[in-house]
Design a protein around this motif. Structure first.
Motif, mmCIF file in Angstrom:
data_model
loop_
_atom_site.group_PDB
_atom_site.id
_atom_site.type_symbol
_atom_site.label_atom_id
_atom_site.label_comp_id
_atom_site.label_asym_id
_atom_site.label_seq_id
_atom_site.Cartn_x
_atom_site.Cartn_y
_atom_site.Cartn_z
ATOM 1 N N GLY A 120 0.690 -1.154 -0.128
ATOM 2 C CA GLY A 120 -0.053 -0.046 0.147
ATOM 3 C C GLY A 120 0.728 1.196 -0.081
ATOM 4 N N ALA A 121 0.168 2.447 -0.249
ATOM 5 C CA ALA A 121 0.830 3.766 -0.452
ATOM 6 C C ALA A 121 1.306 4.111 1.136
ATOM 7 C CB ALA A 121 0.101 4.639 -0.940
ATOM 8 N N PRO A 122 2.559 4.603 1.353
ATOM 9 C CA PRO A 122 3.065 5.026 2.602
ATOM 10 C C PRO A 122 2.182 6.206 3.138
ATOM 11 C CG PRO A 122 4.463 5.647 0.902
ATOM 12 C CD PRO A 122 3.347 4.722 0.189
ATOM 13 N N THR A 123 1.892 5.975 4.605
ATOM 14 C CA THR A 123 1.005 7.088 5.069
ATOM 15 C C THR A 123 1.788 8.163 5.353
ATOM 16 O OG1 THR A 123 1.115 5.886 7.137
ATOM 17 C CG2 THR A 123 -0.859 5.582 5.866
ATOM 18 N N PHE A 124 3.143 8.175 5.656
ATOM 19 C CA PHE A 124 4.107 9.393 5.881
ATOM 20 C C PHE A 124 5.484 9.062 5.110
ATOM 21 C CE2 PHE A 124 4.678 5.643 9.007
ATOM 22 C CZ PHE A 124 6.089 5.767 9.227
ATOM 23 N N GLY A 125 6.298 9.958 5.162
ATOM 24 C CA GLY A 125 7.463 9.978 4.891
ATOM 25 C C GLY A 125 7.614 9.710 3.102
ATOM 26 N N ALA A 126 6.643 9.793 2.557
ATOM 27 C CA ALA A 126 6.875 10.075 1.014
ATOM 28 C C ALA A 126 7.192 11.328 0.592
ATOM 29 C CB ALA A 126 5.611 9.483 0.268
ATOM 30 N N LYS A 127 7.958 11.203 -0.480
ATOM 31 C CA LYS A 127 8.468 12.436 -1.095
ATOM 32 C C LYS A 127 7.396 13.323 -1.802
ATOM 33 C CE LYS A 127 13.232 11.132 -0.821
ATOM 34 N NZ LYS A 127 14.382 11.005 -1.395
ATOM 35 N N ILE A 128 6.111 12.515 -2.010
ATOM 36 C CA ILE A 128 5.020 12.937 -3.080
ATOM 37 C C ILE A 128 3.976 12.814 -2.360
ATOM 38 C CG2 ILE A 128 6.481 12.884 -5.226
ATOM 39 C CD1 ILE A 128 4.964 10.336 -5.670
ATOM 40 N N ARG A 129 2.785 13.477 -2.789
ATOM 41 C CA ARG A 129 1.536 13.405 -2.023
ATOM 42 C C ARG A 129 1.202 12.006 -2.225
ATOM 43 N NH1 ARG A 129 -1.314 18.506 -4.625
ATOM 44 N NH2 ARG A 129 -3.114 17.034 -4.876
ATOM 45 N N ALA A 130 0.773 11.431 -0.994
ATOM 46 C CA ALA A 130 0.328 9.997 -0.902
ATOM 47 C C ALA A 130 -0.967 9.638 -1.842
ATOM 48 C CB ALA A 130 -0.181 9.673 0.448
ATOM 49 N N LEU A 146 4.474 3.025 -7.673
ATOM 50 C CA LEU A 146 3.394 3.068 -8.736
ATOM 51 C C LEU A 146 2.329 4.232 -8.604
ATOM 52 C CD1 LEU A 146 2.910 -0.752 -8.600
ATOM 53 C CD2 LEU A 146 4.242 0.532 -9.987
ATOM 54 N N LEU A 147 2.024 4.811 -9.506
ATOM 55 C CA LEU A 147 1.203 6.006 -9.655
ATOM 56 C C LEU A 147 -0.168 5.665 -10.065
ATOM 57 C CD1 LEU A 147 3.756 8.495 -11.279
ATOM 58 C CD2 LEU A 147 3.299 8.082 -8.894
ATOM 59 N N HIS A 148 -1.086 6.407 -9.317
ATOM 60 C CA HIS A 148 -2.527 6.486 -9.872
ATOM 61 C C HIS A 148 -2.428 7.712 -10.930
ATOM 62 C CE1 HIS A 148 -4.921 4.262 -7.003
ATOM 63 N NE2 HIS A 148 -4.422 4.811 -5.943
ATOM 64 N N GLY A 149 -2.506 7.236 -12.272
ATOM 65 C CA GLY A 149 -2.375 8.153 -13.380
ATOM 66 C C GLY A 149 -3.437 9.414 -13.336
ATOM 67 N N ASP A 150 -4.593 8.777 -12.904
ATOM 68 C CA ASP A 150 -5.863 9.886 -13.001
ATOM 69 C C ASP A 150 -5.696 10.835 -11.859
ATOM 70 O OD1 ASP A 150 -6.221 7.602 -11.208
ATOM 71 O OD2 ASP A 150 -8.369 7.775 -11.423
ATOM 72 N N ARG A 151 -5.111 10.469 -10.733
ATOM 73 C CA ARG A 151 -4.710 11.397 -9.821
ATOM 74 C C ARG A 151 -3.603 12.262 -9.944
ATOM 75 N NH1 ARG A 151 -6.404 7.487 -4.543
ATOM 76 N NH2 ARG A 151 -8.109 6.575 -5.404
ATOM 77 N N VAL A 152 -2.487 11.976 -10.551
ATOM 78 C CA VAL A 152 -1.366 12.553 -10.602
ATOM 79 C C VAL A 152 -1.729 13.545 -11.515
ATOM 80 C CG1 VAL A 152 1.118 12.433 -11.686
ATOM 81 C CG2 VAL A 152 0.304 10.599 -9.906
ATOM 82 N N LEU A 153 -2.260 13.077 -12.808
ATOM 83 C CA LEU A 153 -2.650 14.188 -13.846
ATOM 84 C C LEU A 153 -4.329 14.511 -13.913
ATOM 85 C CD1 LEU A 153 -0.773 11.861 -16.276
ATOM 86 C CD2 LEU A 153 0.005 13.912 -15.369
ATOM 87 N N SER A 154 -4.612 14.775 -12.597
ATOM 88 C CA SER A 154 -6.217 15.172 -12.626
ATOM 89 C C SER A 154 -6.334 16.384 -13.135
ATOM 90 C CB SER A 154 -6.405 15.444 -11.175
ATOM 91 O OG SER A 154 -7.633 16.245 -10.959
ATOM 92 N N VAL A 155 -7.052 16.193 -14.420
ATOM 93 C CA VAL A 155 -7.474 17.224 -15.341
ATOM 94 C C VAL A 155 -8.308 18.364 -14.901
ATOM 95 C CG1 VAL A 155 -8.698 17.558 -17.695
ATOM 96 C CG2 VAL A 155 -7.354 15.661 -17.356
ATOM 97 N N GLU A 156 -9.323 17.904 -13.935
ATOM 98 C CA GLU A 156 -10.163 18.774 -13.227
ATOM 99 C C GLU A 156 -9.345 19.657 -12.239
ATOM 100 O OE1 GLU A 156 -14.160 18.749 -10.662
ATOM 101 O OE2 GLU A 156 -13.033 16.968 -10.975
ATOM 102 N N GLU A 157 -8.186 19.139 -11.590
ATOM 103 C CA GLU A 157 -7.426 19.952 -10.549
ATOM 104 C C GLU A 157 -6.377 20.924 -11.337
ATOM 105 O OE1 GLU A 157 -3.975 19.385 -7.230
ATOM 106 O OE2 GLU A 157 -4.861 17.635 -8.178
ATOM 107 N N MET A 158 -6.148 20.250 -12.552
ATOM 108 C CA MET A 158 -5.044 21.168 -13.229
ATOM 109 C C MET A 158 -6.007 22.310 -13.844
ATOM 110 S SD MET A 158 -2.005 18.966 -14.972
ATOM 111 C CE MET A 158 -2.346 17.147 -14.647
ATOM 112 N N ALA A 159 -7.112 22.102 -14.140
ATOM 113 C CA ALA A 159 -7.993 22.898 -15.008
ATOM 114 C C ALA A 159 -8.248 24.126 -14.014
ATOM 115 C CB ALA A 159 -9.207 22.554 -15.437
#
Length: 168
Positions: A120-130, A146-159
């Protein structure tokens, strides 16, 4: 059990990830999101965009925004060199697929990773947002985030970010 059924079960048990390097760290993203990989070049900068938006490129007549993943993760900009490339991804947004490019230091390989090999994704200590992290896999004594592509590149957030910059 027939060979076809066994092959289908194996496909369900493994998922393929494109692995790449960003700032000496290994990352992976589901191959299902990857449209193609191109050599870095011909990125046109756009004024008043957030720093992580490198610009746009013309991909066979389609205008594709290009994101610097290093900046998106809160690090310094990617230094372009001979192995730098742009991974063209398709991410879901409002019932359609949106095409985006991400700048990475280098692409490594496509790996088959079994779900049981993903922690699972670390809950602390990660250098990028969990929330960007799907999990971590230990591949040949090296961790691959391993990245969640839809979250890293959230089109809505970027917009929303781009819209707020334009309004200023």
């Amino acid at each position: 059990m027939s060979e076809a059924v066994l092959d289908e079960l194996t496909d369900l048990q493994h998922q393929q990830y494109l692995t790449f390097v960003l700032r000496d760290e290994s990352y992976g993203i589901s191959i299902t999101a990857v449209k193609e990989i191109i050599e870095y070049g011909s990125v046109t900068s756009i004024p008043l965009m957030p720093e992580f938006v490198k610009g746009v490129l013309n991909l066979r007549g389609e205008v594709v925004p290009v994101i610097d993943l290093s900046i998106r993760f809160g690090k310094t900009p990617t230094k372009i060199h001979n192995r730098s490339c742009i991974v063209i991804l398709e991410v879901p947004f409002e019932h359609q697929q949106v095409v985006l490019g991400v700048v990475v230091d280098a692409v490594n390989e496509v790996l088959d990773i079994r779900p049981e090999d993903i922690e699972g994704a670390p809950t602390f200590g990660a250098k990028i947002r969990a929330q960007f992290i799907k999990g971590v896999a230990n591949i040949n004594e090296q961790f691959v985030i391993l990245l969640h592509g839809d979250r890293v590149l959230s089109v809505e957030e970027m917009a929303n970010i781009i819209e707020s910059v334009i309004e200023q």
